[in-house]
Design a protein around this motif. Structure first.
Motif, PDB file in Angstrom:
ATOM      1  N   GLU A  62      -1.048  21.298  -4.376  1.00 55.54           N
ATOM      2  CA  GLU A  62      -1.464  21.035  -3.028  1.00 55.54           C
ATOM      3  C   GLU A  62      -2.411  19.594  -3.054  1.00 55.54           C
ATOM      4  O   GLU A  62      -3.004  19.507  -4.236  1.00 55.54           O
ATOM      5  CB  GLU A  62      -2.605  22.398  -2.462  1.00 55.54           C
ATOM      6  CG  GLU A  62      -2.955  21.925  -1.248  1.00 55.54           C
ATOM      7  CD  GLU A  62      -3.641  23.170  -0.507  1.00 55.54           C
ATOM      8  OE1 GLU A  62      -3.658  23.208   0.841  1.00 55.54           O
ATOM      9  OE2 GLU A  62      -4.333  23.774  -1.378  1.00 55.54           O
ATOM     10  N   VAL A  63      -2.128  19.011  -2.163  1.00 56.13           N
ATOM     11  CA  VAL A  63      -2.679  17.489  -2.506  1.00 56.13           C
ATOM     12  C   VAL A  63      -2.748  16.898  -1.001  1.00 56.13           C
ATOM     13  O   VAL A  63      -1.960  17.232  -0.157  1.00 56.13           O
ATOM     14  CB  VAL A  63      -1.594  16.597  -3.237  1.00 56.13           C
ATOM     15  CG1 VAL A  63      -0.384  16.397  -2.438  1.00 56.13           C
ATOM     16  CG2 VAL A  63      -2.195  15.271  -3.482  1.00 56.13           C
ATOM     17  N   ASP A  64      -4.024  16.243  -0.880  1.00 55.29           N
ATOM     18  CA  ASP A  64      -4.244  15.246   0.223  1.00 55.29           C
ATOM     19  C   ASP A  64      -3.526  14.137   0.098  1.00 55.29           C
ATOM     20  O   ASP A  64      -3.801  13.102  -0.825  1.00 55.29           O
ATOM     21  CB  ASP A  64      -5.747  14.924   0.528  1.00 55.29           C
ATOM     22  CG  ASP A  64      -6.454  16.233   1.024  1.00 55.29           C
ATOM     23  OD1 ASP A  64      -5.574  17.183   1.716  1.00 55.29           O
ATOM     24  OD2 ASP A  64      -7.510  16.422   0.991  1.00 55.29           O
ATOM     25  N   VAL A  65      -2.314  13.777   1.053  1.00 54.51           N
ATOM     26  CA  VAL A  65      -1.719  12.589   1.000  1.00 54.51           C
ATOM     27  C   VAL A  65      -2.341  11.279   1.262  1.00 54.51           C
ATOM     28  O   VAL A  65      -2.821  11.283   2.675  1.00 54.51           O
ATOM     29  CB  VAL A  65      -0.445  12.572   1.582  1.00 54.51           C
ATOM     30  CG1 VAL A  65       0.673  11.302   1.347  1.00 54.51           C
ATOM     31  CG2 VAL A  65       0.340  14.051   1.001  1.00 54.51           C
ATOM     32  N   MET A  66      -2.802  10.300   0.589  1.00 55.90           N
ATOM     33  CA  MET A  66      -3.614   9.215   1.021  1.00 55.90           C
ATOM     34  C   MET A  66      -2.545   7.841   1.153  1.00 55.90           C
ATOM     35  O   MET A  66      -1.400   8.176   0.628  1.00 55.90           O
ATOM     36  CB  MET A  66      -4.565   8.957  -0.151  1.00 55.90           C
ATOM     37  CG  MET A  66      -5.414   9.933  -0.498  1.00 55.90           C
ATOM     38  SD  MET A  66      -6.686  10.564   0.597  1.00 55.90           S
ATOM     39  CE  MET A  66      -7.760   9.387   0.648  1.00 55.90           C
ATOM     40  N   ALA A  67      -3.080   6.952   1.333  1.00 56.07           N
ATOM     41  CA  ALA A  67      -2.186   5.687   1.693  1.00 56.07           C
ATOM     42  C   ALA A  67      -2.787   4.619   0.391  1.00 56.07           C
ATOM     43  O   ALA A  67      -4.079   4.798   0.128  1.00 56.07           O
ATOM     44  CB  ALA A  67      -2.447   4.709   2.914  1.00 56.07           C
ATOM     45  N   LYS A  68      -2.033   3.904  -0.127  1.00 58.88           N
ATOM     46  CA  LYS A  68      -2.427   3.215  -0.995  1.00 58.88           C
ATOM     47  C   LYS A  68      -2.870   1.949  -0.638  1.00 58.88           C
ATOM     48  O   LYS A  68      -3.751   1.108  -1.235  1.00 58.88           O
ATOM     49  CB  LYS A  68      -0.734   2.706  -1.752  1.00 58.88           C
ATOM     50  CG  LYS A  68      -0.975   1.774  -2.845  1.00 58.88           C
ATOM     51  CD  LYS A  68      -1.754   2.001  -3.996  1.00 58.88           C
ATOM     52  CE  LYS A  68      -1.939   0.956  -5.322  1.00 58.88           C
ATOM     53  NZ  LYS A  68      -2.560   1.276  -6.234  1.00 58.88           N
ATOM     54  N   ILE A  69      -2.546   1.386   0.831  1.00 58.25           N
ATOM     55  CA  ILE A  69      -3.096   0.244   1.329  1.00 58.25           C
ATOM     56  C   ILE A  69      -3.588   0.445   2.723  1.00 58.25           C
ATOM     57  O   ILE A  69      -3.367   1.679   3.395  1.00 58.25           O
ATOM     58  CB  ILE A  69      -1.833  -0.904   1.564  1.00 58.25           C
ATOM     59  CG1 ILE A  69      -0.756  -0.197   2.639  1.00 58.25           C
ATOM     60  CG2 ILE A  69      -1.392  -1.312   0.486  1.00 58.25           C
ATOM     61  CD1 ILE A  69       0.206  -1.277   2.741  1.00 58.25           C
ATOM     62  N   ILE A  98       0.450  -7.858   4.929  1.00 52.71           N
ATOM     63  CA  ILE A  98       1.301  -7.646   3.873  1.00 52.71           C
ATOM     64  C   ILE A  98       2.733  -8.184   4.083  1.00 52.71           C
ATOM     65  O   ILE A  98       3.330  -8.893   3.292  1.00 52.71           O
ATOM     66  CB  ILE A  98       1.426  -5.989   3.565  1.00 52.71           C
ATOM     67  CG1 ILE A  98       0.426  -5.406   3.218  1.00 52.71           C
ATOM     68  CG2 ILE A  98       2.579  -5.941   2.470  1.00 52.71           C
ATOM     69  CD1 ILE A  98      -0.307  -6.032   1.802  1.00 52.71           C
ATOM     70  N   GLN A  99       3.084  -8.403   5.227  1.00 52.58           N
ATOM     71  CA  GLN A  99       4.288  -9.076   5.690  1.00 52.58           C
ATOM     72  C   GLN A  99       4.047 -10.539   5.276  1.00 52.58           C
ATOM     73  O   GLN A  99       4.989 -11.206   5.012  1.00 52.58           O
ATOM     74  CB  GLN A  99       4.588  -8.632   7.319  1.00 52.58           C
ATOM     75  CG  GLN A  99       5.120  -7.333   7.270  1.00 52.58           C
ATOM     76  CD  GLN A  99       5.141  -7.251   8.869  1.00 52.58           C
ATOM     77  OE1 GLN A  99       5.049  -7.872   9.705  1.00 52.58           O
ATOM     78  NE2 GLN A  99       5.827  -5.976   9.003  1.00 52.58           N
ATOM     79  N   ASP A 100       3.020 -11.109   5.582  1.00 47.92           N
ATOM     80  CA  ASP A 100       2.746 -12.512   5.417  1.00 47.92           C
ATOM     81  C   ASP A 100       2.644 -12.885   3.911  1.00 47.92           C
ATOM     82  O   ASP A 100       3.319 -13.559   3.681  1.00 47.92           O
ATOM     83  CB  ASP A 100       1.293 -12.943   6.041  1.00 47.92           C
ATOM     84  CG  ASP A 100       1.351 -12.829   7.836  1.00 47.92           C
ATOM     85  OD1 ASP A 100       2.494 -12.866   8.260  1.00 47.92           O
ATOM     86  OD2 ASP A 100       0.221 -12.880   8.259  1.00 47.92           O
ATOM     87  N   ASP A 101       2.125 -11.693   3.318  1.00 54.85           N
ATOM     88  CA  ASP A 101       2.185 -12.116   1.662  1.00 54.85           C
ATOM     89  C   ASP A 101       3.527 -12.116   1.071  1.00 54.85           C
ATOM     90  O   ASP A 101       3.912 -12.800   0.272  1.00 54.85           O
ATOM     91  CB  ASP A 101       1.442 -10.889   1.072  1.00 54.85           C
ATOM     92  CG  ASP A 101       0.043 -11.346   1.366  1.00 54.85           C
ATOM     93  OD1 ASP A 101      -0.418 -12.291   1.677  1.00 54.85           O
ATOM     94  OD2 ASP A 101      -0.879 -10.149   1.147  1.00 54.85           O
ATOM     95  N   LYS A 102       4.362 -11.322   1.786  1.00 57.66           N
ATOM     96  CA  LYS A 102       5.633 -11.358   1.285  1.00 57.66           C
ATOM     97  C   LYS A 102       6.516 -12.459   1.570  1.00 57.66           C
ATOM     98  O   LYS A 102       7.317 -12.946   0.812  1.00 57.66           O
ATOM     99  CB  LYS A 102       6.441  -9.939   1.973  1.00 57.66           C
ATOM    100  CG  LYS A 102       7.906  -9.769   1.568  1.00 57.66           C
ATOM    101  CD  LYS A 102       8.619  -8.505   2.221  1.00 57.66           C
ATOM    102  CE  LYS A 102       9.968  -8.282   1.797  1.00 57.66           C
ATOM    103  NZ  LYS A 102      10.666  -7.053   2.430  1.00 57.66           N
ATOM    104  N   MET A 197       4.004  -3.466  -2.347  1.00 55.99           N
ATOM    105  CA  MET A 197       2.943  -3.225  -1.210  1.00 55.99           C
ATOM    106  C   MET A 197       3.503  -2.894  -0.028  1.00 55.99           C
ATOM    107  O   MET A 197       2.871  -1.887   0.854  1.00 55.99           O
ATOM    108  CB  MET A 197       2.055  -4.654  -1.349  1.00 55.99           C
ATOM    109  CG  MET A 197       1.219  -4.584  -2.646  1.00 55.99           C
ATOM    110  SD  MET A 197       0.259  -3.248  -3.166  1.00 55.99           S
ATOM    111  CE  MET A 197      -0.963  -3.132  -2.004  1.00 55.99           C
ATOM    112  N   MET A 198       4.598  -3.652   0.436  1.00 51.62           N
ATOM    113  CA  MET A 198       5.114  -3.415   1.766  1.00 51.62           C
ATOM    114  C   MET A 198       5.853  -2.148   1.748  1.00 51.62           C
ATOM    115  O   MET A 198       5.822  -1.356   2.697  1.00 51.62           O
ATOM    116  CB  MET A 198       6.277  -4.562   2.153  1.00 51.62           C
ATOM    117  CG  MET A 198       6.861  -4.567   3.497  1.00 51.62           C
ATOM    118  SD  MET A 198       5.413  -4.987   4.632  1.00 51.62           S
ATOM    119  CE  MET A 198       6.189  -4.522   6.259  1.00 51.62           C
TER     120      MET A 198
END
Length: 405
Positions: A62-69, A98-102, A197-198
């Motif tokens: 069981e896990v709490d799904v977190m966001a990386k960004i 993140i889109q700008d970084d890409k 990251m995107m």
């Protein structure tokens, strides 16, 4: 007159004394009372040492799904009770930076590629100039060697210097190509990082399971779930319920009997049924606070009929001894100590026999040596009994007649 009365009284006393002496001489000696003791027979039986403990079903993982960004929830596709498979999209985040970084990284890759082309062209130019300078130097040197005095020495030195300069420029151009290629690798790496990251903006299920809790909604601000962000909010909670765990607190007295792969019976109260399972893993350490060892049983739940949080009784079959000599527990004196004995009645006389015991169940104990089948042993309290004492033996009312304990 007084003398006559006194004489008569003395006569009565003498008569009574003589009568008492005669009675004492004729009375029989007192009879010693023989104690009555309960006994049980030493009989063969099949002994099984079972342990029953209560346990709670828990998800296999069981896990709490977190966001990386960090970002805003653009959409969320699941809710409580939804079943998902590994890799399914749970939610999508809106992360403009993140889109700008890409885009910036993509432009950096294009610049690096152009620099590599420019450096390679410079190498070709330097290589051609080097060849020309080298040929010129060789010709002047050959003429000066063949016709001495025809070519001034200064012109030979100048041609040699130009040849060396061209060679150095070629080496510099080659180094510039290598630097441009390294810059291209760095730009590619930066683009790959931006691309990765995107991809983190799309939250996917790490394993197949059931959504048991939903924390976020559309538009929620989600912080990056890193170790420094203790207040980061998860997206959902995901539990794998097609396989459940039962964690058993096995007492220290039974730890040595527990082995991986050992069969167990899992009894459910509602609905009443029995499942078969096996011991999968154990902690191999006894907790000092409870004197128990955590042991886990994996129970398949493909149909979803079992729900985490339900309780079950688990029966562990620790040991079995078929057709062995046994006696009731209370027939053994000093059970659990280094000196164990039994009071055996033979011919109405008590005999104190040293014995060696084996498997112990809730009601009976295995006899390894010291007794024979058919011996009668005293059960219950042994206080006041001694070796060689005569007793009146009667079968104990609670003696089991079953061959199974």
């Amino acid at each position: 007159m007084a003398f006559t009365k006194r004489k008569a009284l003395l006569g009565v006393v003498a008569a009574l004394t003589a009568s008492n002496l005669t009675a004492c001489k004729s009375a029989a000696p007192p009879v010693t009372e023989v104690p009555t003791v309960p006994v049980a027979n030493v009989t063969p039986a099949t002994l099984e040492n079972d342990l029953t403990v209560s346990a709670e079903f828990r998800p296999y993982q069981e896990v709490d799904v977190m966001a990386k960004i960090s970002g805003y929830v653009k959409n969320i596709r699941v809710d409580i009770g939804d079943r998902v498979h590994q890799g399914d999209i749970l939610a999508t985040l809106e992360v403009p930076e993140i889109q700008d970084d890409k885009a910036k990284a993509r432009a950096g890759v294009a610049v690096a590629e152009a620099n590599v082309v420019t450096a390679q062209a410079a190498v070709q130019q330097a290589s051609a100039a080097t060849n020309m300078a080298h040929l010129s130097f060789q010709r002047i040197r050959d003429v000066a060697a063949r016709d001495k005095g025809l070519v001034p020495r200064q012109e030979v030195d100048v041609a040699q210097s130009r040849d060396m300069e061209a060679t150095a420029r070629l080496a510099s151009a080659n180094s510039a190509v290598k630097a441009a290629k390294q810059a291209k690798l760095a730009a590619d790496s930066e683009y790959a990082r931006a691309e990765a990251m995107m991809q983190y903006a799309t939250i996917r299920a790490p394993f197949s399971g059931v959504i048991t809790k939903r924390y976020a909604n559309t538009g929620s601000m989600i912080q990056a779930g890193t170790s420094s962000q203790t207040q980061a909010m998860p997206i959902v909670r995901l539990a794998q319920n097609d396989l459940l765990r039962l964690t058993l607190p096995v007492p220290v007295s039974a730890v040595s009997e527990v082995k991986n792969g050992q069969a167990v019976d899992v009894n459910l109260a509602n609905p009443r049924r029995t499942l078969q399972g096996t011991i999968t893993r154990s902690s191999n350490t006894v907790q000092m606070a409870t004197r128990t060892m955590e042991t886990e049983v994996d129970v398949p739940n493909r149909d979803g009929s079992l729900v985490p949080g339900m309780y079950a009784e688990v029966h562990l079959h620790l040991a079995a001894r078929p057709n062995v000599l046994s006696v009731p527990l209370d027939a053994v004196e000093g059970l659990g100590t280094s000196i164990q004995q039994a009071y055996v009645v033979r011919g109405g006389v008590v005999h104190l026999i040293p014995i060696v015991v084996g498997l112990q169940t809730a009601t009976r104990v295995e006899i390894l040596s010291g007794l024979q089948s058919g011996d009668r042993v005293i059960v219950g309290r042994h206080t006041g009994l001694s070796d060689g004492e005569k007793v009146d033996a009667h079968p104990a009312t609670y003696e089991s007649t079953s061959s199974r304990s």
